[in-house]
Design a protein around this motif. Structure first.
Motif, PDB file in Angstrom:
ATOM      1  N   PHE A  17       0.837  -1.203   0.000  1.00 27.72           N
ATOM      2  CA  PHE A  17       0.000   0.000   0.000  1.00 27.72           C
ATOM      3  C   PHE A  17       0.871   1.251   0.000  1.00 27.72           C
ATOM      4  N   VAL A  18       1.866   1.292   0.875  1.00 29.39           N
ATOM      5  CA  VAL A  18       2.744   2.457   0.951  1.00 29.39           C
ATOM      6  C   VAL A  18       3.529   2.617  -0.348  1.00 29.39           C
ATOM      7  N   GLY A  19       4.155   1.529  -0.807  1.00 23.47           N
ATOM      8  CA  GLY A  19       4.953   1.606  -2.027  1.00 23.47           C
ATOM      9  C   GLY A  19       4.116   1.951  -3.239  1.00 23.47           C
ATOM     10  N   GLY A  20       2.921   1.352  -3.334  1.00 22.72           N
ATOM     11  CA  GLY A  20       2.040   1.657  -4.452  1.00 22.72           C
ATOM     12  C   GLY A  20       1.593   3.104  -4.452  1.00 22.72           C
ATOM     13  N   SER A  21       1.265   3.651  -3.277  1.00 18.93           N
ATOM     14  CA  SER A  21       0.854   5.057  -3.176  1.00 18.93           C
ATOM     15  C   SER A  21       1.981   5.989  -3.603  1.00 18.93           C
ATOM     16  N   LEU A  22       3.198   5.675  -3.188  1.00 20.17           N
ATOM     17  CA  LEU A  22       4.344   6.494  -3.574  1.00 20.17           C
ATOM     18  C   LEU A  22       4.587   6.409  -5.079  1.00 20.17           C
ATOM     19  N   ALA A  23       4.469   5.211  -5.642  1.00 27.03           N
ATOM     20  CA  ALA A  23       4.671   5.038  -7.081  1.00 27.03           C
ATOM     21  C   ALA A  23       3.617   5.805  -7.879  1.00 27.03           C
ATOM     22  N   LEU A  24       2.376   5.766  -7.424  1.00 30.61           N
ATOM     23  CA  LEU A  24       1.306   6.500  -8.107  1.00 30.61           C
ATOM     24  C   LEU A  24       1.560   8.005  -8.103  1.00 30.61           C
ATOM     25  N   ALA A  25       2.292   8.485  -7.097  1.00 26.40           N
ATOM     26  CA  ALA A  25       2.626   9.909  -7.004  1.00 26.40           C
ATOM     27  C   ALA A  25       3.897  10.252  -7.779  1.00 26.40           C
ATOM     28  N   GLY A  26       4.451   9.277  -8.492  1.00 26.29           N
ATOM     29  CA  GLY A  26       5.629   9.535  -9.308  1.00 26.29           C
ATOM     30  C   GLY A  26       6.956   9.315  -8.623  1.00 26.29           C
ATOM     31  N   ALA A  44      -0.762  -9.149 -13.167  1.00 27.32           N
ATOM     32  CA  ALA A  44      -2.065  -8.493 -12.986  1.00 27.32           C
ATOM     33  C   ALA A  44      -1.990  -7.048 -12.513  1.00 27.32           C
ATOM     34  N   GLY A  45      -0.814  -6.588 -12.080  1.00 27.34           N
ATOM     35  CA  GLY A  45      -0.712  -5.248 -11.540  1.00 27.34           C
ATOM     36  C   GLY A  45      -1.122  -5.191 -10.073  1.00 27.34           C
ATOM     37  N   LEU A  46      -1.411  -3.984  -9.597  1.00 23.05           N
ATOM     38  CA  LEU A  46      -1.688  -3.757  -8.180  1.00 23.05           C
ATOM     39  C   LEU A  46      -2.855  -2.789  -8.059  1.00 23.05           C
ATOM     40  N   ARG A  47      -3.778  -3.085  -7.140  1.00 22.26           N
ATOM     41  CA  ARG A  47      -4.926  -2.210  -6.912  1.00 22.26           C
ATOM     42  C   ARG A  47      -4.907  -1.705  -5.476  1.00 22.26           C
ATOM     43  N   LEU A  48      -5.071  -0.393  -5.307  1.00 23.26           N
ATOM     44  CA  LEU A  48      -5.092   0.232  -3.986  1.00 23.26           C
ATOM     45  C   LEU A  48      -6.441   0.899  -3.767  1.00 23.26           C
ATOM     46  N   THR A  49      -7.098   0.559  -2.658  1.00 17.71           N
ATOM     47  CA  THR A  49      -8.354   1.200  -2.297  1.00 17.71           C
ATOM     48  C   THR A  49      -8.254   1.661  -0.842  1.00 17.71           C
ATOM     49  N   ASP A  50      -9.188   2.507  -0.433  1.00 12.42           N
ATOM     50  CA  ASP A  50      -9.131   2.963   0.956  1.00 12.42           C
ATOM     51  C   ASP A  50     -10.501   3.360   1.469  1.00 12.42           C
ATOM     52  N   LEU A  51     -10.516   3.690   2.752  1.00 17.02           N
ATOM     53  CA  LEU A  51     -11.743   4.045   3.460  1.00 17.02           C
ATOM     54  C   LEU A  51     -12.364   5.322   2.907  1.00 17.02           C
ATOM     55  N   ASP A  52     -11.537   6.142   2.242  1.00 16.44           N
ATOM     56  CA  ASP A  52     -12.009   7.397   1.664  1.00 16.44           C
ATOM     57  C   ASP A  52     -12.502   7.232   0.227  1.00 16.44           C
ATOM     58  N   ARG A  53     -12.667   5.979  -0.181  1.00 14.88           N
ATOM     59  CA  ARG A  53     -13.231   5.607  -1.487  1.00 14.88           C
ATOM     60  C   ARG A  53     -12.300   5.873  -2.659  1.00 14.88           C
ATOM     61  N   ARG A  54     -11.038   6.037  -2.404  1.00 18.13           N
ATOM     62  CA  ARG A  54     -10.098   6.047  -3.522  1.00 18.13           C
ATOM     63  C   ARG A  54     -10.017   4.634  -4.088  1.00 18.13           C
ATOM     64  N   ASP A  55      -9.870   4.530  -5.383  1.00 17.28           N
ATOM     65  CA  ASP A  55      -9.707   3.236  -6.045  1.00 17.28           C
ATOM     66  C   ASP A  55      -8.737   3.454  -7.195  1.00 17.28           C
ATOM     67  N   HIS A 149      -6.177  -2.739   0.673  1.00 19.24           N
ATOM     68  CA  HIS A 149      -7.221  -1.809   1.097  1.00 19.24           C
ATOM     69  C   HIS A 149      -6.892  -1.224   2.465  1.00 19.24           C
ATOM     70  N   ARG A 150      -6.738   0.110   2.509  1.00 25.74           N
ATOM     71  CA  ARG A 150      -6.553   0.795   3.794  1.00 25.74           C
ATOM     72  C   ARG A 150      -7.916   0.911   4.451  1.00 25.74           C
ATOM     73  N   SER A 151      -8.104   0.153   5.528  1.00 20.70           N
ATOM     74  CA  SER A 151      -9.444   0.034   6.117  1.00 20.70           C
ATOM     75  C   SER A 151      -9.652   0.880   7.356  1.00 20.70           C
ATOM     76  N   THR A 152      -8.613   1.598   7.814  1.00 22.65           N
ATOM     77  CA  THR A 152      -8.746   2.547   8.915  1.00 22.65           C
ATOM     78  C   THR A 152      -8.005   3.823   8.518  1.00 22.65           C
ATOM     79  N   SER A 153      -8.111   4.846   9.355  1.00 24.10           N
ATOM     80  CA  SER A 153      -7.577   6.161   8.980  1.00 24.10           C
ATOM     81  C   SER A 153      -6.248   6.437   9.675  1.00 24.10           C
TER      82      SER A 153
END
Length: 350
Positions: A17-26, A44-55, A149-153
């Motif tokens: 989740f952390v690495g994918g979020s950083l990669a998505l930000a360039g 298949a790649g990687l999918r990141l979702t979260d409690l704030d409805r990002r997908d 999936h980030r399920s808490t804040s």
């Protein structure tokens, strides 16, 4: 610093989740991960979702992946250590052997022992304390990208005074802030993480477990025991996500209706989310009970105290590791009561 190579060392749930979020930000990210996950992400790649409805998704080929520590660590500028506590010593050995001496090592792990251990094993390197307050659950849908999936804040937190590093890690979907007392904050988070084991014993999703007062009363007792130990040790526990650890047992003891009102934020959890320890038990992996409850037991012993509840939870988790089963809160309470009786001194004859 934006072009710095970031290596996520031990990319599981938090690491992906952390690495994918950083990669998505360039950011320039490489994941060091197990072969099975590596093979799936390659296809298949990687999918990141979260409690704030990002997908969000990273396509196959959208991430730099490696299963070889020498290859992964060779040009690292920042190493985010996300392995379980039991694997810290081995990861430190790999970093010492393969990573540049200039690489900054950042511990994103649970517990209070990992940063001191990394600093002891990597004495000539910069080791930074950090904390991830949120839970990440992973799932592997058939013929689809593994989902994390980030399920808490909460925001990633690192040591104060490292503005360039904080800015590097502060991206959309992964806020990062600084704190002046990471050692104290690690103990505050450990107090919260004591629920990981209870949740694993319950076999329930976190929200359902916390909605049941018998489980909350057990958690309150466990936290109260740990807080008594930290007070004896003279530790200062700062607020975590705006809440003082000392207040949490009082909130947990409230009747269900009042708890639902007061602790709305605490219950802002994905309905199916479980603790990382519950996931470890389900997958047949070693748990971190000895690094969470165990830290309380060891600190208590250092100050002439006992922590019978923490000792009991460690024993019950160990039983589950040898053959999973669900426990009721009444069963856990009976085991704890028996342990407390055993911990009482035996009266001496006059």
């Amino acid at each position: 610093m934006d072009n710095t190579r970031i290596v996520v060392a031990g990319a599981g749930s938090i690491g992906c989740f952390v690495g994918g979020s950083l990669a998505l930000a360039g950011r320039k990210v490489r994941l060091l991960l197990r072969p099975r996950l590596n093979d799936r992400v390659q296809v298949a790649g990687l999918r990141l979702t979260d409690l704030d409805r990002r997908d969000r998704s990273l396509p196959p080929g959208g991430l730099d992946l490696s299963t070889d520590p020498a290859e992964a660590l060779g040009d690292a500028g920042v190493i985010l250590v996300t392995v379980k506590s039991g694997d810290t010593r081995e990861m430190a050995r790999l970093i010492a052997e393969h990573a540049p001496a200039s690489a900054i090592v950042v511990s994103l792990q649970n517990g209070v022992d990992n940063v001191p251990l990394l600093r002891a094993l990597l004495p000539n390197r910069t080791v930074v304390a950090a904390m991830v307050p949120f839970n990440v659950a992973q799932s592997w849908p058939e013929d689809a990208a593994p989902r994390f999936h980030r399920s808490t804040s909460g925001a990633v937190t690192i040591e104060d005074g490292l503005d360039r590093l904080r800015a590097l890690l502060d991206v959309d979907g992964l806020p990062c802030r600084a704190h002046p007392d990471m050692a104290g904050l690690a103990w505050s988070k450990l107090i919260l993480n004591l629920n990981n084991a209870l949740n694993a014993l319950s076999g329930l999703p976190l929200r359902e477990e916390l909605s049941q007062r018998p489980w909350r009363l057990l958690l309150a007792r466990q936290m109260a025991e740990a807080l008594a130990v930290t007070r004896r040790a003279g530790l200062r526990l700062p607020k975590i996500e705006g809440v003082s650890p000392a207040m949490i047992p009082h909130i947990l003891r409230l009747p269900d209706v009042l708890f639902g009102i007061v602790a709305r934020r605490m219950l802002a959890i994905d309905p199916q989310a479980t603790s990382s320890m519950a996931e470890d038990l389900a997958a047949g992996r070693r748990t971190e009970a000895d690094f969470l409850q165990g830290a309380v037991v060891r600190l208590a012993a250092t100050h002439g105290m006992k922590a019978p509840m923490a000792e009991t939870i460690i024993a019950m988790v160990a039983e589950c590791e040898n053959g999973a089963r669900r426990w009721t809160p009444e069963e856990v309470a009976r085991r704890v009561a028996d342990a407390r009786d055993d911990a009482k001194p035996i009266p001496q004859p006059s």
